[in-house]
Scaffold this active site. Structure first.
Site, PDB file in Angstrom:
ATOM      1  N   SER A  14       0.831  -1.214   0.000  1.00  0.00           N
ATOM      2  CA  SER A  14       0.000   0.000   0.000  1.00  0.00           C
ATOM      3  C   SER A  14       0.863   1.262   0.000  1.00  0.00           C
ATOM      4  CB  SER A  14      -0.977  -0.003   1.174  1.00  0.00           C
ATOM      5  OG  SER A  14      -0.312   0.156   2.408  1.00  0.00           O
ATOM      6  N   ASN A  15       2.002   1.225   0.685  1.00  0.00           N
ATOM      7  CA  ASN A  15       2.910   2.390   0.621  1.00  0.00           C
ATOM      8  C   ASN A  15       3.511   2.542  -0.768  1.00  0.00           C
ATOM      9  OD1 ASN A  15       3.432   3.960   3.238  1.00  0.00           O
ATOM     10  ND2 ASN A  15       3.324   1.843   3.943  1.00  0.00           N
ATOM     11  N   ARG A  66      22.938 -14.662   3.162  1.00  0.00           N
ATOM     12  CA  ARG A  66      22.398 -13.307   3.028  1.00  0.00           C
ATOM     13  C   ARG A  66      23.182 -12.497   1.984  1.00  0.00           C
ATOM     14  NH1 ARG A  66      18.707 -10.621   6.410  1.00  0.00           N
ATOM     15  NH2 ARG A  66      18.614 -12.246   7.958  1.00  0.00           N
ATOM     16  N   MET A  91      10.677  -6.376   4.333  1.00  0.00           N
ATOM     17  CA  MET A  91      10.841  -6.964   5.672  1.00  0.00           C
ATOM     18  C   MET A  91      12.092  -7.830   5.817  1.00  0.00           C
ATOM     19  SD  MET A  91       8.369  -5.392   7.045  1.00  0.00           S
ATOM     20  CE  MET A  91       8.119  -6.092   8.671  1.00  0.00           C
ATOM     21  N   ARG A  92      13.076  -7.654   4.947  1.00  0.00           N
ATOM     22  CA  ARG A  92      14.368  -8.319   5.130  1.00  0.00           C
ATOM     23  C   ARG A  92      15.366  -7.310   5.664  1.00  0.00           C
ATOM     24  NH1 ARG A  92      14.617 -13.545   5.439  1.00  0.00           N
ATOM     25  NH2 ARG A  92      16.754 -13.710   4.695  1.00  0.00           N
ATOM     26  N   ILE A  93      16.154  -7.732   6.639  1.00  0.00           N
ATOM     27  CA  ILE A  93      17.221  -6.861   7.123  1.00  0.00           C
ATOM     28  C   ILE A  93      18.303  -6.811   6.057  1.00  0.00           C
ATOM     29  CG2 ILE A  93      19.093  -6.708   8.815  1.00  0.00           C
ATOM     30  CD1 ILE A  93      17.094  -7.759  10.901  1.00  0.00           C
ATOM     31  N   LEU A  94      18.736  -5.613   5.712  1.00  0.00           N
ATOM     32  CA  LEU A  94      19.805  -5.450   4.716  1.00  0.00           C
ATOM     33  C   LEU A  94      21.110  -5.138   5.450  1.00  0.00           C
ATOM     34  CD1 LEU A  94      17.776  -3.317   2.158  1.00  0.00           C
ATOM     35  CD2 LEU A  94      18.570  -5.660   1.808  1.00  0.00           C
ATOM     36  N   HIS A 110       9.068   3.372   8.629  1.00  0.00           N
ATOM     37  CA  HIS A 110       8.992   2.483   9.787  1.00  0.00           C
ATOM     38  C   HIS A 110       7.797   2.911  10.641  1.00  0.00           C
ATOM     39  CE1 HIS A 110      10.450  -0.302  12.782  1.00  0.00           C
ATOM     40  NE2 HIS A 110      10.250   0.617  13.704  1.00  0.00           N
TER      41      HIS A 110
END
Ligand code: GAR
Length: 197
Positions: A14-15, A66, A91-94, A110
């Site tokens: 949606s964003n 990763r 929603m994955r940490i980079l 956020h």
């Protein structure tokens, strides 16, 4: 020159839709690709409907590697030559390896009033803490999770009886206002923090 914006998602998007729809007319940027790390999500369908290239780089085949996932993600994103990356429910940490390549050119939204409640379950944590206010933040992405210079915030009161769901439902429409406004300013070269009023 018009800036090219890659939007990274993991879900409903949606964003992403709010950002993409804002980039028209004399806006200094245009969307160039939507990339999801999760296959078949609604956000990819929505991007296609909007006529934006929609691509998946599935993180799962990379398992715990990763670095390999981030190399694949970087290669795909770079193929669309973006000037700016917007994380929009990604929603994955980079890690620093990826973030460093896009330093000063990557934004995130956020769902908390950073620096409060980095990470997950932000609304539940704000309610449990008895906070009077909650909200959302757009910030530049740096290697530290949900850190980096704040570019904009929107606030809402927490009201008696609020649940994480009711709070999220009140904050999400503000995210849809805040992120496009911040992106517009950022793409114009303005990094002054703003408070959505
Ligand atoms: C949004 O609330 C966004 O702030 C949050 O995920 C949701 C995505 O919704 N992002 C994070 O929690 C990032 N840590 P959307 O897919 O409908 O835009």
């Amino acid at each position: 020159m018009t800036k090219r914006v890659a939007i990274l998602i993991s879900g409903g998007g949606s964003n992403m839709v709010a950002l993409a729809k804002s980039m028209t007319g004399d806006h200094p940027a245009r969307p160039c690709v939507v990339v999801s790390n999760v296959p078949h999500v609604k956000g990819l369908e929505r991007a296609e409907v909007l006529g934006i290239p929609a691509v998946c780089v599935d993180h799962r085949p990379f398992g715990a590697d990763r670095a390999a996932f981030e190399r694949a993600l970087h290669e795909t994103v770079e193929g669309y030559a973006p000037d700016i990356i917007c994380l929009a429910g990604f929603m994955r940490i980079l890690t620093g390896a990826f973030v460093g390549k896009w330093a000063g050119r990557m934004l995130n939204i956020h769902p908390s009033l950073l620096p409060n409640y980095k990470g997950l379950n932000t609304h539940a944590r704000a309610i449990e803490a008895g906070d009077a206010e909650a909200g959302c933040t757009v910030h530049e992405v740096t290697p530290e999770l949900d850190d980096g210079p704040i570019l904009g915030q929107a606030r809402v009161p927490i009201i008696p009886g609020d649940t994480p769901e009711t709070l999220a439902a009140r904050i999400l429409p503000l995210e849809h206002q805040l992120y496009p406004e911040v992106l517009h300013r950022f793409a114009s070269g303005d990094r002054t923090p703003m408070l959505l009023s």
